[in-house]
Design a protein around this motif. Structure first.
Motif, PDB file in Angstrom:
ATOM      1  N   GLY A 235       0.849  -1.193   0.000  1.00 38.24           N
ATOM      2  CA  GLY A 235       0.000   0.000   0.000  1.00 38.24           C
ATOM      3  C   GLY A 235       0.881   1.238   0.000  1.00 38.24           C
ATOM      4  N   LEU A 236       0.292   2.396  -0.341  1.00 37.17           N
ATOM      5  CA  LEU A 236       1.073   3.611  -0.560  1.00 37.17           C
ATOM      6  C   LEU A 236       1.779   4.088   0.703  1.00 37.17           C
ATOM      7  CD1 LEU A 236       1.939   5.882  -2.451  1.00 37.17           C
ATOM      8  CD2 LEU A 236      -0.160   7.093  -1.867  1.00 37.17           C
ATOM      9  N   GLN A 237       1.041   4.142   1.814  1.00 35.35           N
ATOM     10  CA  GLN A 237       1.625   4.715   3.039  1.00 35.35           C
ATOM     11  C   GLN A 237       2.869   3.935   3.482  1.00 35.35           C
ATOM     12  OE1 GLN A 237      -0.850   6.782   5.436  1.00 35.35           O
ATOM     13  NE2 GLN A 237       0.247   6.512   7.342  1.00 35.35           N
ATOM     14  N   ALA A 238       2.723   2.591   3.505  1.00 36.35           N
ATOM     15  CA  ALA A 238       3.861   1.768   3.941  1.00 36.35           C
ATOM     16  C   ALA A 238       4.984   1.808   2.909  1.00 36.35           C
ATOM     17  CB  ALA A 238       3.398   0.332   4.164  1.00 36.35           C
ATOM     18  N   ALA A 239       4.618   1.837   1.623  1.00 39.38           N
ATOM     19  CA  ALA A 239       5.644   1.881   0.572  1.00 39.38           C
ATOM     20  C   ALA A 239       6.443   3.185   0.674  1.00 39.38           C
ATOM     21  CB  ALA A 239       4.992   1.766  -0.803  1.00 39.38           C
ATOM     22  N   VAL A 261      -2.852   9.076   4.580  1.00 39.65           N
ATOM     23  CA  VAL A 261      -3.302   8.586   3.281  1.00 39.65           C
ATOM     24  C   VAL A 261      -4.503   7.664   3.439  1.00 39.65           C
ATOM     25  CG1 VAL A 261      -2.613   7.277   1.248  1.00 39.65           C
ATOM     26  CG2 VAL A 261      -0.950   8.709   2.401  1.00 39.65           C
ATOM     27  N   SER A 262      -5.537   7.914   2.651  1.00 42.16           N
ATOM     28  CA  SER A 262      -6.669   7.000   2.606  1.00 42.16           C
ATOM     29  C   SER A 262      -6.730   6.438   1.195  1.00 42.16           C
ATOM     30  CB  SER A 262      -7.959   7.753   2.951  1.00 42.16           C
ATOM     31  OG  SER A 262      -9.044   6.931   2.646  1.00 42.16           O
ATOM     32  N   GLU A 263      -6.163   5.231   1.046  1.00 37.60           N
ATOM     33  CA  GLU A 263      -5.907   4.727  -0.290  1.00 37.60           C
ATOM     34  C   GLU A 263      -7.137   4.428  -1.142  1.00 37.60           C
ATOM     35  OE1 GLU A 263      -2.649   1.753  -1.663  1.00 37.60           O
ATOM     36  OE2 GLU A 263      -2.193   2.656   0.269  1.00 37.60           O
ATOM     37  N   PRO A 264      -8.208   3.847  -0.544  1.00 37.27           N
ATOM     38  CA  PRO A 264      -9.367   3.556  -1.397  1.00 37.27           C
ATOM     39  C   PRO A 264      -9.879   4.818  -2.093  1.00 37.27           C
ATOM     40  CG  PRO A 264      -9.654   2.609   0.780  1.00 37.27           C
ATOM     41  CD  PRO A 264      -8.416   3.430   0.826  1.00 37.27           C
ATOM     42  N   GLU A 265      -9.743   5.962  -1.406  1.00 35.91           N
ATOM     43  CA  GLU A 265     -10.254   7.195  -2.005  1.00 35.91           C
ATOM     44  C   GLU A 265      -9.308   7.753  -3.067  1.00 35.91           C
ATOM     45  OE1 GLU A 265     -10.796   8.909   1.759  1.00 35.91           O
ATOM     46  OE2 GLU A 265     -12.953   8.594   1.738  1.00 35.91           O
ATOM     47  N   GLU A 297       5.076  15.471   2.799  1.00 37.73           N
ATOM     48  CA  GLU A 297       3.738  15.608   3.395  1.00 37.73           C
ATOM     49  C   GLU A 297       2.721  15.149   2.359  1.00 37.73           C
ATOM     50  OE1 GLU A 297       3.520  19.707   5.485  1.00 37.73           O
ATOM     51  OE2 GLU A 297       5.248  19.664   4.153  1.00 37.73           O
ATOM     52  N   LEU A 298       1.886  14.200   2.754  1.00 34.05           N
ATOM     53  CA  LEU A 298       0.849  13.728   1.821  1.00 34.05           C
ATOM     54  C   LEU A 298      -0.415  13.469   2.605  1.00 34.05           C
ATOM     55  CD1 LEU A 298       0.058  12.703  -1.035  1.00 34.05           C
ATOM     56  CD2 LEU A 298       0.831  10.451  -0.337  1.00 34.05           C
ATOM     57  N   GLU A 299      -1.498  14.084   2.178  1.00 38.28           N
ATOM     58  CA  GLU A 299      -2.768  13.802   2.854  1.00 38.28           C
ATOM     59  C   GLU A 299      -3.886  13.852   1.833  1.00 38.28           C
ATOM     60  OE1 GLU A 299      -3.419  16.799   5.817  1.00 38.28           O
ATOM     61  OE2 GLU A 299      -4.027  18.264   4.311  1.00 38.28           O
ATOM     62  N   ASN A 300      -4.917  13.064   2.099  1.00 36.40           N
ATOM     63  CA  ASN A 300      -6.080  13.135   1.213  1.00 36.40           C
ATOM     64  C   ASN A 300      -7.352  12.814   1.974  1.00 36.40           C
ATOM     65  OD1 ASN A 300      -5.326  10.082   1.028  1.00 36.40           O
ATOM     66  ND2 ASN A 300      -7.332  10.207   0.062  1.00 36.40           N
ATOM     67  N   ASP A 301      -8.464  13.361   1.464  1.00 35.32           N
ATOM     68  CA  ASP A 301      -9.780  12.916   1.921  1.00 35.32           C
ATOM     69  C   ASP A 301     -10.514  12.447   0.663  1.00 35.32           C
ATOM     70  OD1 ASP A 301     -10.572  15.210   0.608  1.00 35.32           O
ATOM     71  OD2 ASP A 301     -10.770  16.395   2.441  1.00 35.32           O
ATOM     72  N   ALA A 302     -11.836  12.385   0.709  1.00 34.33           N
ATOM     73  CA  ALA A 302     -12.551  11.846  -0.445  1.00 34.33           C
ATOM     74  C   ALA A 302     -12.476  12.787  -1.641  1.00 34.33           C
ATOM     75  CB  ALA A 302     -14.016  11.590  -0.074  1.00 34.33           C
ATOM     76  N   GLU A 303     -12.205  14.085  -1.394  1.00 35.36           N
ATOM     77  CA  GLU A 303     -12.287  15.052  -2.492  1.00 35.36           C
ATOM     78  C   GLU A 303     -10.949  15.648  -2.942  1.00 35.36           C
ATOM     79  OE1 GLU A 303     -15.095  17.673  -0.831  1.00 35.36           O
ATOM     80  OE2 GLU A 303     -16.718  16.234  -1.135  1.00 35.36           O
ATOM     81  N   HIS A 304      -9.984  15.670  -2.021  1.00 35.13           N
ATOM     82  CA  HIS A 304      -8.723  16.325  -2.369  1.00 35.13           C
ATOM     83  C   HIS A 304      -7.532  15.484  -1.950  1.00 35.13           C
ATOM     84  CE1 HIS A 304     -11.356  19.905  -2.168  1.00 35.13           C
ATOM     85  NE2 HIS A 304     -10.674  20.204  -3.246  1.00 35.13           N
ATOM     86  N   CYS A 305      -6.434  15.709  -2.635  1.00 33.57           N
ATOM     87  CA  CYS A 305      -5.174  15.120  -2.207  1.00 33.57           C
ATOM     88  C   CYS A 305      -4.105  16.197  -2.352  1.00 33.57           C
ATOM     89  CB  CYS A 305      -4.862  13.928  -3.111  1.00 33.57           C
ATOM     90  SG  CYS A 305      -3.208  13.341  -2.851  1.00 33.57           S
TER      91      CYS A 305
END
Ligand SMILES: Nc1ncnc2c1ncn2[C@@H]1O[C@H](COP(=O)(O)OP(=O)(O)OP(=O)(O)O)[C@@H](O)[C@H]1O
Ligand SMILES: [Mg+2]
Length: 374
Positions: A235-239, A261-265, A297-305
């Protein structure tokens, strides 16, 4: 109360003249459409300001000329102008889209509607022709198509790399491993069975074994470069954490990760693109920055990353002309822009570099890509 009719509007008594004048004024006021009349044989009978603007002829220059002057030579050769008039006379009207020629010889992409005009007895008295210049719209459509095509090419390349990486890892990698095991087995049997003077041969076998190890490592490295299999596995966060730790230990630059990071979104396309962008940003830090510290720094919700990778290295001026063969920053931007986002590079000599990117989620994927990427 008396309403203001056509007579009072024009200050004339003859209401028929007033109405005709009103139509002329109306048609003359239209600037975005060429609106004019043709005689039954196709000669231009009237002209408006829009026609002058779009086609470049003044009324004096064009009235009386055959309307085929607006068509490119190949259309004239194939009889298109005559065909369009005949079809309009037969069906009442005809619509066409294609290249037309201005007075100065330049071409524009036009939408044309030709309507047959008949008198009370039904006799053909001419044609009304309305032309719209769609060159800009067509250009935008072509740009959109090119954009979609380049996304497709990029994704096709990604998919192909994925396939080759899988083959390298699963097939070639396994075969090399099997070869190594077989060689070791034979080596130990020889060691037991043969006299001591053959130890030189055993030494050679050991060297071949070491080369096979190097080969296996090379294959693994090529496969990992082609496709970040870590993404699938971890998954992205661990990678990203792995990438940061590996970078830190290899280059002695401290890396701070602030990841939410919320990968499914994010989805598969954005995940791969972000991983690649961060990977290239870190490679650039290692190659050019002489930095002590990098922050991811990387963050996302359902609408933005949102992504930021900043370093405290020597920096550079992003407005300076890039080396013609430098592809890293261009590739980063392409990946993000293809997903409908933006990416900026900020930097100053002596003040480090910050890469920022933003994506709107879910990312806008061409339908063909959505299937191809699975
Ligand atoms: N973090 C950084 N610190 C200092 N300079 C940088 C940094 N990132 C990029 N640069 C400068 O920007 C240039 C362009 O970077 P880019 O990644 O496009 O190409 P490159 O790294 O030189 O080559 P490649 O095509 O292999 O990536 C670099 O040559 C370097 O001068
Ligand atoms: Mg680079």
């Amino acid at each position: 109360m008396q309403t203001a009719g056509p007579t009072s509007w024009l200050g004339r008594n003859d209401s028929n003249i007033a109405i005709a004048d009103r139509y002329r004024l109306l048609i003359d006021a239209v600037r975005d459409y060429a609106i004019f009349m043709l005689e039954p044989g196709g000669r231009v009978a009237s002209w408006n300001a829009g026609a002058q603007r779009i086609k470049g002829y003044s009324s004096d220059e064009i009235v009386g000329q055959h309307f085929s002057v607006f068509y490119p030579p190949d259309d004239i050769a194939s009889g298109k102008p005559t065909y369009l008039l005949e079809t309009a006379a037969l069906n009442g009207h005809v619509e066409d889209e294609g290249w037309r020629v201005r007075k100065d010889g330049s071409r524009f992409w036009a939408n044309v509607v030709i309507t047959a005009v008949r008198d009370d007895q039904g006799s053909l008295v001419g044609f009304a022709k309305i032309t719209r210049d769609l060159t800009e719209r067509r250009r935008l459509e072509e740009l959109e198509r090119a954009h979609a095509a380049s996304s497709l090419v990029q994704q096709a390349r990604e998919n192909e790399q994925k396939r080759v990486a899988r083959e390298l890892h699963d097939d070639l990698g396994q075969r090399i491993a099997a070869l190594k095991i077989a060689l070791s087995l034979h080596g130990s049997e020889l060691e037991n069975a043969l006299p001591t003077q053959l130890h030189a041969e055993l030494e050679a076998i050991a060297q071949i074994g070491a080369q096979i190890d190097e080969l296996a490592e090379a294959v693994r490295r090529i496969a990992a470069d082609l496709r970040p299999t870590m993404l699938d596995d971890l998954g992205l966060q661990a990678a990203l954490k792995w990438l940061a730790e590996d970078f830190q230990s290899r280059y002695s630059v401290s890396v701070e990760c602030r990841l939410k990071v919320s990968e499914p979104e994010l989805g598969e396309f954005a995940t791969t693109a972000l991983f690649r962008v961060i990977q290239e940003a870190l490679t650039n830090v290692a190659r050019h920055a002489h930095a002590h510290r990098v922050t991811i720094e990387l963050e996302n919700d359902a609408e933005h990353c949102r992504l930021r990778v900043s370093d405290d290295g020597v920096g550079f001026d992003p407005r300076s002309a890039p080396r013609p063969d430098a592809l890293g920053l261009i590739g980063m931007r392409e990946r993000i822009v293809q997903l409908g986002g933006w990416l900026t590079v900020e930097g100053r000599p002596g003040a480090g570099v910050t890469i920022s990117a933003e994506l709107r989620l879910p990312v806008d994927i061409h339908p063909a890509l959505a299937c191809a990427g699975r």
